[in-house]
Write an enzyme that holds these catalytic residues in place. Sequence first.
Site, PDB file in Angstrom:
ATOM      1  N   HIS A  26       1.885 -41.762  38.334  1.00 26.54           N
ATOM      2  CA  HIS A  26       2.148 -40.584  37.520  1.00 26.54           C
ATOM      3  C   HIS A  26       2.824 -39.570  38.427  1.00 26.54           C
ATOM      4  O   HIS A  26       2.258 -39.177  39.443  1.00 26.54           O
ATOM      5  CB  HIS A  26       0.846 -40.004  36.961  1.00 26.54           C
ATOM      6  CG  HIS A  26       1.077 -38.805  36.103  1.00 26.54           C
ATOM      7  ND1 HIS A  26       1.162 -38.873  34.734  1.00 26.54           N
ATOM      8  CD2 HIS A  26       1.286 -37.507  36.421  1.00 26.54           C
ATOM      9  CE1 HIS A  26       1.396 -37.664  34.244  1.00 26.54           C
ATOM     10  NE2 HIS A  26       1.466 -36.820  35.247  1.00 26.54           N
ATOM     11  N   CYS A  27       4.028 -39.183  38.098  1.00 29.75           N
ATOM     12  CA  CYS A  27       4.778 -38.294  38.973  1.00 29.75           C
ATOM     13  C   CYS A  27       4.753 -36.876  38.414  1.00 29.75           C
ATOM     14  O   CYS A  27       5.344 -36.615  37.366  1.00 29.75           O
ATOM     15  CB  CYS A  27       6.223 -38.774  39.084  1.00 29.75           C
ATOM     16  SG  CYS A  27       7.181 -37.813  40.252  1.00 29.75           S
ATOM     17  N   PRO A  28       4.082 -35.948  39.078  1.00 32.89           N
ATOM     18  CA  PRO A  28       4.080 -34.578  38.573  1.00 32.89           C
ATOM     19  C   PRO A  28       5.447 -33.921  38.679  1.00 32.89           C
ATOM     20  O   PRO A  28       5.759 -33.026  37.909  1.00 32.89           O
ATOM     21  CB  PRO A  28       3.057 -33.875  39.459  1.00 32.89           C
ATOM     22  CG  PRO A  28       2.881 -34.727  40.652  1.00 32.89           C
ATOM     23  CD  PRO A  28       3.257 -36.104  40.278  1.00 32.89           C
ATOM     24  N   GLY A  56       7.001 -34.790  35.671  1.00 32.19           N
ATOM     25  CA  GLY A  56       6.155 -34.442  34.534  1.00 32.19           C
ATOM     26  C   GLY A  56       5.888 -35.587  33.595  1.00 32.19           C
ATOM     27  O   GLY A  56       5.765 -35.396  32.388  1.00 32.19           O
TER      28      GLY A  56
END
Lengths: 182, 382
Positions: B163-165, B168
């Site tokens: 999950h890449c912040p 997003g």
Amino acid sequence: MCHCVPLKRFQRTQGLVPTAADGNMATEFHNLQELRHSASLANKVFIQRDYSEGTTCRFQTKFPSELESRIERTLFEDTVKTLNNYYAEAEKIGGQSYLEGCLACSTAYLIFLCMETRYEKVLKKIAKYIQEQNEKIYAPRGLLITDPIERGMRVIEISIYEDRGSSDSSSGSSSVSGSTAR
Amino acid sequence: MITRKVRKWEKLPGKNTFCCDGRVMMARQKGVFYLTLFLIVGTCSLFFAFECPYLAVHLSPAIPVFAALLFLFVIAMLLRTSFSDPGVLPRALPEEATFIEMEIEAANGNVPTGQRPPPRIRNVQINNQIVKLKYCYTCKIFRPPRASHCSICDNCVDRFDHHCPWVGNCVGKRNYRFFYMFTLSLSLLTIYIFTFDIIHVVMRKYPVSHLSNQKEQTCRRIVLVCFFTLWSVVGLTGFHTYLISLNQTTNEDIKGSWSGKNRVQNPYSHKNIIKNCCEVLCGPVYPSVLDRRGLMQEDSSVSATSAAPSSFSSSNPVSQTTKTTAPLIPNEHTPDDAKPSIAASAETSAPPKDEVPPAPKVPPLASPETDAEASIVKDKAH
């Protein structure tokens, strides 16, 4: 009332393939109209994915026991094998997919706004095939196949209908627990 | 009877946010994504405003043109990664969940009370290696190989990478190549700007004309941002290039699924770097199995069917969103408007699945295909 578009479309179709060869089938329906009016959903069978060749989309061809009295094994296996072939065609990694990938990348994937991907084209073929199979083979036997894309490509859902008019309607509930509690 | 046509995305479980009527799908926390956009757009604007005029005149006009194209490509890839469905697997509908539960119970046999039942694992053989498929209690499915459940988005994602912040969103099967192209093109853009920054500063320092103080400071700021971005983004690109050449995901790398002597070898790798790269980057573009923009009817009483057009892949147009036949135990996934209708359906119908043991705590999934049988049973009951 049924929720499936295939059934609704079939309201408009005229006489379908009669179940001449199904003398030994427990329930007989001559077309989907009859199915819709006189049948109730008894059970659902889920054909699982076959991961033996990796993550490509394939379904198991193992014949489920719940369908033993409803449809011939060969017909079922044919359907699943054809579906598997379609999916293999969609996911094939070869010259055409490379070309598509490189072309799309060079246009920053904007080309997909106007063009359909190969996978989407094959999915349309699959939808048509399933509809055809339902019309010709499965509905006359009181079965209905749901397109796997509507189940997240996880399962092929086959709905089993019982003739409402017969005394089997109450056995619909027992068939759920009976057939699976083996 | 109030019927309302809603799009399917409005009823999807999970913690995603949707925009543009279901066309855009992102995670809930978008703050870092806005930061990414700001950094990229801000730095490039400064570059175009302060350095390109000088470089275009003194070196070549092709420099800003190429920079602009690269910048547009980066933004396109970023938006594509952030806004697309990463490959979310829809949750199992109640019948499927029940079917799976029954299979599990049949496989486990009789577990004496007080003893914990065995963990729900299925073993499959892939390319002569045994891979364990875990059961997801949230989605009620056995996860396909390489799928994983993202706790931030509360979805199972196929070929889950991470999950890449910064973008997003989750990175999974459907958007991994966009993510990779984003990091690659951003690395190139950063190197490009960095190089021309340095050239610009050097050229300004030694010629006849004087550089204004403000412009020099701006250049220095750009150099600084580029320097730090360079190491992180180029490093990330290098890491993902390594993963792609081995056909691994970040998730598998972190967990060490294929490393170590006792572990299985990666069954998905073609043992050929070129083949692995081609499969990941030039493979088919998978369609989304979440029909976000399909239409469905929502009402709070007896079913009414109608055909509503949905996207090409869905042939099930309409059904009740909230009807199920099993006696349900509402949990946090229950949409609020489902609760009264669950009570209604439990009272009025004689669902055939009453004999199903209450163990499967199936959430009343807000999916349109939810229950033909609910409708049929209701018809039967009336």
